[in-house]
Design a protein around this motif. Structure first.
Motif, PDB file in Angstrom:
ATOM      1  N   SER A   1       0.868  -1.181   0.000  1.00  0.00           N
ATOM      2  CA  SER A   1       0.000   0.000   0.000  1.00  0.00           C
ATOM      3  C   SER A   1       0.906   1.233   0.000  1.00  0.00           C
ATOM      4  O   SER A   1       1.106   1.890   1.027  1.00  0.00           O
ATOM      5  N   GLY A   2       1.468   1.522  -1.145  1.00  0.00           N
ATOM      6  CA  GLY A   2       2.469   2.591  -1.258  1.00  0.00           C
ATOM      7  C   GLY A   2       3.858   2.001  -1.115  1.00  0.00           C
ATOM      8  O   GLY A   2       4.033   0.891  -0.568  1.00  0.00           O
ATOM      9  N   ALA A   3       4.863   2.763  -1.623  1.00  0.00           N
ATOM     10  CA  ALA A   3       6.252   2.299  -1.466  1.00  0.00           C
ATOM     11  C   ALA A   3       6.654   2.335   0.002  1.00  0.00           C
ATOM     12  O   ALA A   3       7.416   1.479   0.471  1.00  0.00           O
ATOM     13  N   SER A   4       6.124   3.295   0.751  1.00  0.00           N
ATOM     14  CA  SER A   4       6.498   3.427   2.179  1.00  0.00           C
ATOM     15  C   SER A   4       6.283   2.110   2.909  1.00  0.00           C
ATOM     16  O   SER A   4       7.098   1.694   3.736  1.00  0.00           O
ATOM     17  N   ASP A   5       5.155   1.483   2.600  1.00  0.00           N
ATOM     18  CA  ASP A   5       4.770   0.225   3.242  1.00  0.00           C
ATOM     19  C   ASP A   5       5.842  -0.859   3.014  1.00  0.00           C
ATOM     20  O   ASP A   5       6.316  -1.491   3.976  1.00  0.00           O
TER      21      ASP A   5
ATOM     22  N   ARG B   1      -2.619   4.614  -2.653  1.00  0.00           N
ATOM     23  CA  ARG B   1      -1.634   3.796  -1.953  1.00  0.00           C
ATOM     24  C   ARG B   1      -1.266   2.520  -2.720  1.00  0.00           C
ATOM     25  O   ARG B   1      -1.818   1.441  -2.457  1.00  0.00           O
ATOM     26  N   ALA B   2      -0.386   2.645  -3.644  1.00  0.00           N
ATOM     27  CA  ALA B   2       0.063   1.485  -4.421  1.00  0.00           C
ATOM     28  C   ALA B   2       1.563   1.590  -4.684  1.00  0.00           C
ATOM     29  O   ALA B   2       2.037   2.624  -5.181  1.00  0.00           O
ATOM     30  N   GLY B   3       2.273   0.541  -4.363  1.00  0.00           N
ATOM     31  CA  GLY B   3       3.712   0.501  -4.636  1.00  0.00           C
ATOM     32  C   GLY B   3       4.149  -0.947  -4.667  1.00  0.00           C
ATOM     33  O   GLY B   3       3.348  -1.856  -4.462  1.00  0.00           O
TER      34      GLY B   3
ATOM     35  N   PRO C   1      12.609  11.876   4.556  1.00  0.00           N
ATOM     36  CA  PRO C   1      12.578  11.480   5.980  1.00  0.00           C
ATOM     37  C   PRO C   1      11.767  10.232   6.304  1.00  0.00           C
ATOM     38  O   PRO C   1      11.704   9.837   7.463  1.00  0.00           O
ATOM     39  N   LEU C   2      11.156   9.600   5.317  1.00  0.00           N
ATOM     40  CA  LEU C   2      10.619   8.252   5.539  1.00  0.00           C
ATOM     41  C   LEU C   2      11.730   7.352   6.087  1.00  0.00           C
ATOM     42  O   LEU C   2      11.513   6.514   6.958  1.00  0.00           O
ATOM     43  N   PHE C   3      12.950   7.545   5.556  1.00  0.00           N
ATOM     44  CA  PHE C   3      14.042   6.658   5.961  1.00  0.00           C
ATOM     45  C   PHE C   3      14.477   6.934   7.399  1.00  0.00           C
ATOM     46  O   PHE C   3      14.501   6.018   8.217  1.00  0.00           O
TER      47      PHE C   3
HETATM   48  C1  LIG Z   1      11.876   9.102  -2.215  1.00  0.00           C
HETATM   49  C2  LIG Z   1      10.532   8.592  -1.811  1.00  0.00           C
HETATM   50  N1  LIG Z   1      10.400   7.309  -1.480  1.00  0.00           N
HETATM   51  C3  LIG Z   1       9.226   6.785  -1.111  1.00  0.00           C
HETATM   52  C4  LIG Z   1       8.090   7.565  -1.049  1.00  0.00           C
HETATM   53  C5  LIG Z   1       6.816   6.937  -0.598  1.00  0.00           C
HETATM   54  O1  LIG Z   1       5.810   6.977  -1.527  1.00  0.00           O
HETATM   55  P1  LIG Z   1       4.417   6.243  -1.330  1.00  0.00           P
HETATM   56  O2  LIG Z   1       4.388   5.602   0.000  1.00  0.00           O
HETATM   57  O3  LIG Z   1       3.376   7.305  -1.489  1.00  0.00           O
HETATM   58  O4  LIG Z   1       4.364   5.231  -2.416  1.00  0.00           O
HETATM   59  C6  LIG Z   1       8.174   8.924  -1.378  1.00  0.00           C
HETATM   60  C7  LIG Z   1       7.002   9.804  -1.280  1.00  0.00           C
HETATM   61  O5  LIG Z   1       7.062  11.004  -1.417  1.00  0.00           O
HETATM   62  C8  LIG Z   1       9.428   9.447  -1.766  1.00  0.00           C
HETATM   63  O6  LIG Z   1       9.586  10.739  -2.102  1.00  0.00           O
END
Ligand SMILES: Cc1ncc(COP(=O)(O)O)c(C=O)c1O
Length: 479
Positions: free
Chosen positions: A143-147, A305-307, A175-177
């Protein structure tokens, strides 16, 4: 004595207290407050807030892609199947997807790695992109790349030889990381991108960072964001080769965040996977996790939310553990998976939706190119600003000089100089950008990140407001 609350700041998971996500941070909270004040008629030197804090294209007015929305409408409501308004290729597409859904409903759970048909299409897309084989068995939708990024990072949470696990991340970074590493209790190992070399990754700097961290931790993985957020660089093939060699030498698992691969402006995108293959043995047997999303690119469907992650060459027990942990979360959003299907296999010439889709996609690409050029030109024309070329992504990250007296005022308010600058910019112009502090930056340098995808008139208004503000700011603090 009975506790008033079972869960308090004393017994809360302390790792959560270190999470910072400036993209939705205090400046954005203040922007929201200002919007409410404006609604109530409070007088300000501007009439509206311009939000430039987040890479959310549709929030900035980009229209959804018709083909994607028709597929979603029909998938959610198959009763529309006989509607003459829906093109035949959309109907065909939805039939195929629903054939793969339990009881032909997007309301049923899918397999935890995602629908088979979508994972097959992802593999076809990757094989065509890289010219090397791809297997749907390596694809895990999320559900998104974050997931999926969080799920992959979770794999590293284990001390090694008595040392805490650590992950190398770029500075500046998205800052997700840093937030996820904090949450998981993984040590963050920053390496600086070279601003004066178009934000390249320099191997000397990778070595410095690895050496320092290795004294007290076990460095297990290297994160690369390409195209860069917030920095907007697209790495050259040679640079990617150097990074791969470094990761191999130091036995690091590579995480390639390639979510902006369709937001390309001026330089070609090379995937880590393709470059690893082309380098041959031993590099083509390294482990790799690469990430893609539907939140970016031409679809820009952030809210759906798709990744996915393509997880390559991991050991069998690791893959089993990953799958088990993903299965506990049931499955990614199935409507999001429908979007992924459209992005991976958009309409082709001769199909009913092709001409409309290609027109809409071309418009998105043109807007990105134009805004990137305007931002680069404007920022480099402001005294005290410098901005690298924006080769990809949807952001500008200009460097700003902040006079010493302004830095003193910032310190008095307990703010970093760039936080102070962005707060003043917001209060005086209504423009809401994110201070460089939120992404990390070299000491004594100051930046902010702005999204660049606003409609033309609003974007020009923003550029003019920033220029005027900075000239006044310099005048005030240089006197
Ligand atoms: C570099 C990077 N990685 C990952 C994401 C996560 O994207 P999402 O969870 O919306 O797929 C983002 C969102 O802005 C991003 O900029």
């Amino acid at each position: 004595m009975k506790l008033e609350k079972c869960l308090t700041s004393d017994n809360l998971n302390k790792k959560l207290l270190n999470i910072r996500y400036a993209v939705r941070g205090p400046i954005v909270d203040r922007a929201q407050q200002i919007e409410r004040e404006l609604e109530k008629g409070v007088s300000k030197p501007f009439s509206r807030v311009v939000r430039a804090n987040i890479g959310d294209c549709q929030a900035l007015g980009q229209k959804p892609i018709t083909f994607v929305r028709q597929v979603l409408a029909l998938a959610a409501c198959p009763d529309l199947m006989n509607s003459p308004e829906i093109p035949d290729d959309v109907k065909e597409r939805v039939k195929e997807i629903l054939d793969d859904c339990t009881e032909r409903s997007v309301g049923s759970y899918s397999p935890s790695a995602g629908l088979n048909i979508v994972r097959r299409r992802v593999a076809e897309y990757l094989a065509a992109r890289d010219g090397v084989p791809a297997s749907s068995d390596d694809i895990h939708l999320g559900s998104g790349a974050s997931d999926v990024i969080k799920s992959v990072l979770t794999l590293f949470v284990e001390d090694v030889d008595g040392k805490p696990p650590a992950v190398m991340i770029p500075i500046p970074q998205y800052p997700l990381f840093s937030g996820t590493l904090s949450e998981l209790g993984l040590v963050q190992v920053p390496y600086y991108l070279a601003e004066d070399a178009e934000w390249a990754l320099q191997v000397d700097e990778l070595e410095r960072s690895w050496n320092e961290a290795s004294e007290h931790s076990c460095v297990r993985a290297l994160v690369v964001i390409n195209p860069g957020n917030p920095t907007g660089q697209v790495l050259s093939r040679e640079n990617i080769e150097e990074i791969i060699k470094f990761a191999h030498k130091r036995e690091l698992f590579l995480l390639a965040d390639e979510v902006y691969q369709e937001n390309i402006i001026s330089k070609p995108f090379h995937s880590f996977k393709k470059v690893m293959y082309s380098m041959g043995s031993p590099y083509n047997s390294m482990e790799l996790a690469s990430f893609v999303t539907c939140s970016k690119g031409w679809a820009a469907e952030c809210g759906l939310r798709a990744g996915f992650v393509e997880l390559l060459r991991v050991a069998a027990p690791v893959l089993s553990a990953f799958r088990a942990a993903r299965a506990v979360m049931q499955c990614p959003n199935v409507l999001g998976q429908c979007v992924m299907d459209c992005v991976m296999r958009p309409p082709r010439p001769g199909e009913a939706s092709y001409s409309r889709w290609s027109g809409e996609r071309a418009r998105v690409a043109r807007v990105l190119r134009e805004r990137a050029a305007t931002a680069h030109r404007t920022f480099n024309s402001i005294p005290g600003y410098s901005c690298n070329v924006i080769d990809g992504s949807m952001f500008a990250f200009p460097r700003i000089e902040i006079p010493a007296r302004a830095q003193d005022d910032a310190a008095q308010m307990n703010l970093a100089p760039d936080e102070f600058y962005c707060l003043r910019l917001l209060e005086e112009t209504g423009v809401c950008v994110v201070p460089g502090t939120g992404f990390g930056q070299k000491p004594e340098t100051f930046h902010f990140r702005t999204t660049i995808l606003h409609p033309r008139e609003e974007f020009q208004h923003m550029m003019d407001s920033i220029t005027r503000f900075h000239n006044n700011f310099l005048q005030k603090y240089s006197e």
